[in-house]
Design a protein around this motif. Structure first.
Motif, PDB file in Angstrom:
ATOM      1  N   ILE A  20       0.836  -1.192   0.000  1.00 55.32           N
ATOM      2  CA  ILE A  20       0.000   0.000   0.000  1.00 55.32           C
ATOM      3  C   ILE A  20       0.871   1.242   0.000  1.00 55.32           C
ATOM      4  N   THR A  22       0.671   4.646   1.115  1.00 52.63           N
ATOM      5  CA  THR A  22      -0.188   5.477   1.955  1.00 52.63           C
ATOM      6  C   THR A  22       0.054   6.963   1.725  1.00 52.63           C
ATOM      7  N   TYR A  97      -7.411   1.542   8.620  1.00 50.81           N
ATOM      8  CA  TYR A  97      -7.080   0.633   7.530  1.00 50.81           C
ATOM      9  C   TYR A  97      -5.626   0.779   7.108  1.00 50.81           C
ATOM     10  N   ARG A  98      -5.171   2.020   6.940  1.00 53.61           N
ATOM     11  CA  ARG A  98      -3.792   2.232   6.493  1.00 53.61           C
ATOM     12  C   ARG A  98      -2.797   1.642   7.485  1.00 53.61           C
ATOM     13  N   ALA A 101      -3.274  -2.349   7.314  1.00 57.37           N
ATOM     14  CA  ALA A 101      -2.806  -2.868   6.026  1.00 57.37           C
ATOM     15  C   ALA A 101      -1.298  -2.738   5.881  1.00 57.37           C
ATOM     16  N   PHE A 105       0.596  -6.026   4.953  1.00 56.02           N
ATOM     17  CA  PHE A 105       1.079  -6.159   3.588  1.00 56.02           C
ATOM     18  C   PHE A 105       2.289  -5.277   3.268  1.00 56.02           C
ATOM     19  N   HIS A 113      -1.509 -14.564   2.743  1.00 55.66           N
ATOM     20  CA  HIS A 113      -2.549 -14.088   3.647  1.00 55.66           C
ATOM     21  C   HIS A 113      -3.842 -14.845   3.357  1.00 55.66           C
ATOM     22  N   LYS A 139      -7.335  -7.441  -0.343  1.00 58.29           N
ATOM     23  CA  LYS A 139      -6.710  -6.801   0.822  1.00 58.29           C
ATOM     24  C   LYS A 139      -7.762  -6.178   1.740  1.00 58.29           C
ATOM     25  N   ILE A 140      -8.750  -5.529   1.143  1.00 61.32           N
ATOM     26  CA  ILE A 140      -9.812  -4.910   1.934  1.00 61.32           C
ATOM     27  C   ILE A 140     -10.574  -5.972   2.713  1.00 61.32           C
ATOM     28  N   CYS A 143      -8.615  -7.276   5.653  1.00 60.70           N
ATOM     29  CA  CYS A 143      -8.630  -6.322   6.767  1.00 60.70           C
ATOM     30  C   CYS A 143      -9.988  -6.288   7.455  1.00 60.70           C
ATOM     31  N   GLU A 171      -7.967   2.433  -1.529  1.00 61.63           N
ATOM     32  CA  GLU A 171      -8.445   1.290  -0.754  1.00 61.63           C
ATOM     33  C   GLU A 171      -9.007   1.718   0.591  1.00 61.63           C
TER      34      GLU A 171
END
Length: 398
Positions: A20, A22, A97-98, A101, A105, A113, A139-140, A143, A171
């Motif tokens: 990710i 960010t 989330y950030r 994640a 990841f 995963h 990924k979402i 999470c 995301e």
């Protein structure tokens, strides 16, 4: 492998777009394969003051497809609409989330995963997402499984996340939108079932509504299927991923404003239209479930999306509170039978033992039809003979 259930593993190499970023926002549409997206058929006329309109006016605009062909309009409206959803005070947002994640990841090395267990057996459509979008969707959902461990079964969630991702700028925004719908606490206006018990209760509720509002279609299904509720247990899959993308997003437009009641409306309208189609063409085979899925998949051949929504909102449905009470009654009946987790063969839908059924009055097929008229929460239980004129006589005093 966890227990006896296989778990899907996502394996990603350094070459994949898995980590990710960010610090940057690539803008809306980065997850979409634009070659697959339907072309706008008309110019959308979105009022400049649409965000300031009262809820009733917004519902009317959504039902009429005001932003139906504007990708940019949806990207602007969806996050705003979801921010209006009343939800629990502590609800994971984009910042959470950030952080999560990045920990899951963030390493550039090969990572494995597992997808959440609640995805087992649930359709995970990707619609018009590109490979980068499919990776982002996984990924979402991973999470979501991490931050909402109470979710055990949710067939609607993957499709909903996929649709929202088409109109999310990153995301984290998509995750926050999904989180708010999961954590909604609006009275009698839930969005996403999160357990097998809740999902099964909604399937039973749909069966009750179909019996009341679509009697002709209900009779057709009862005569063609051994187990009526087994057909209705797939009612959500008629909408997501059953409907084409252009129809699914129109359903999403009104769903975000009106909640689960909209899904019942659309599914009932599809059921009515299916019956009309079968009246002229007839059943093509013996598998009524497959016939329904094929009909929904090719819905554009039978009715436009505008006409479908018009039919759906023309149904005089119960109030949101009455539907909620019906769901609670069905849920209580399931709990009384001890049905709270996924069962591989849901044979509990029909409590009559058809193998040993005999009657001088009705055939076994007629009994299936009669039994389908009984509210689902009562049809869970086997019938008990209380009176028979052949045994008890015909005296009114008895």
């Amino acid at each position: 492998v966890l227990g006896s259930s296989p778990v899907t593993i996502v394996v990603t190499s350094e070459a994949d777009t898995w980590d990710i970023d960010t610090s940057s926002c690539l803008g809306c549409g980065q997850f979409v394969d634009w070659d697959k997206m339907p072309e706008p058929q008309q110019q959308a006329q979105i009022p400049r003051d649409v965000l300031g309109r009262p809820p009733k006016e917004l519902k009317r605009l959504a039902r009429e497809g005001c932003w139906g062909w504007s990708h940019a309009g949806r990207a602007r409206l969806y996050p705003w609409l979801i921010q209006q959803v009343s939800c629990r005070l502590v609800t994971p947002d984009a910042l959470v989330y950030r952080d999560v994640a990045a920990r899951l990841f963030g390493k550039p090395s090969v990572s494995s995963h597992p997808l959440p267990e609640f995805l087992e057996g649930c359709p995970m459509p990707t619609y018009c997402l590109n490979p980068y979008g499919v990776t982002a969707l996984k990924k979402i959902l991973i999470c979501v499984g991490t931050l909402f461990p109470d979710i055990t079964h949710s067939p609607l969630l993957p499709a909903l996340a996929a649709l929202l991702l088409h109109y999310s700028e990153d995301e984290a925004q998509c995750f926050e939108s999904v989180s708010r719908l999961i954590a909604s606490n609006a009275p009698h206006a839930g969005y996403i079932d999160q357990s097998f018990l809740a999902h099964q209760a909604s399937c039973m509720t749909f069966g009750d509504l179909a019996n009341k509002h679509c009697p002709a279609a209900h009779k057709l299904i009862a005569s063609a299927a051994e187990n009526v509720l087994e057909v209705y247990s797939e009612w959500l899959s008629w909408l997501f991923p059953g409907l084409p993308f252009s129809y699914a997003v129109r359903v999403l437009d009104v769903f975000l404003l009106e909640g689960q009641k909209v899904l019942y409306r659309i599914a009932l309208a599809l059921l009515k239209q299916f019956r009309l189609s079968m009246a002229s063409a007839g059943l093509q085979g013996s598998d009524i479930k497959a016939e329904l899925q094929a009909f929904v998949r090719n819905i554009a051949e039978h009715v436009t999306v505008d006409k479908l929504l018009e039919k759906a909102f023309g149904i005089r449905l119960f109030s949101r509170k009455e539907i909620w009470l019906l769901q609670m009654a069905n849920r209580k009946a399931l709990m009384e039978r001890g049905i709270t987790v996924v069962q591989r063969r849901p044979s509990f839908h029909l409590a009559v033992d058809m193998q040993n059924f005999s009657s001088n009055t009705v055939t076994a097929q007629e009994m299936c039809l009669v039994w389908s008229w009984i509210p689902e929460r009562f049809s869970l239980f086997p019938p008990l003979l209380l009176f028979s004129t052949s045994e008890d006589g015909c005296s009114l005093q008895r």
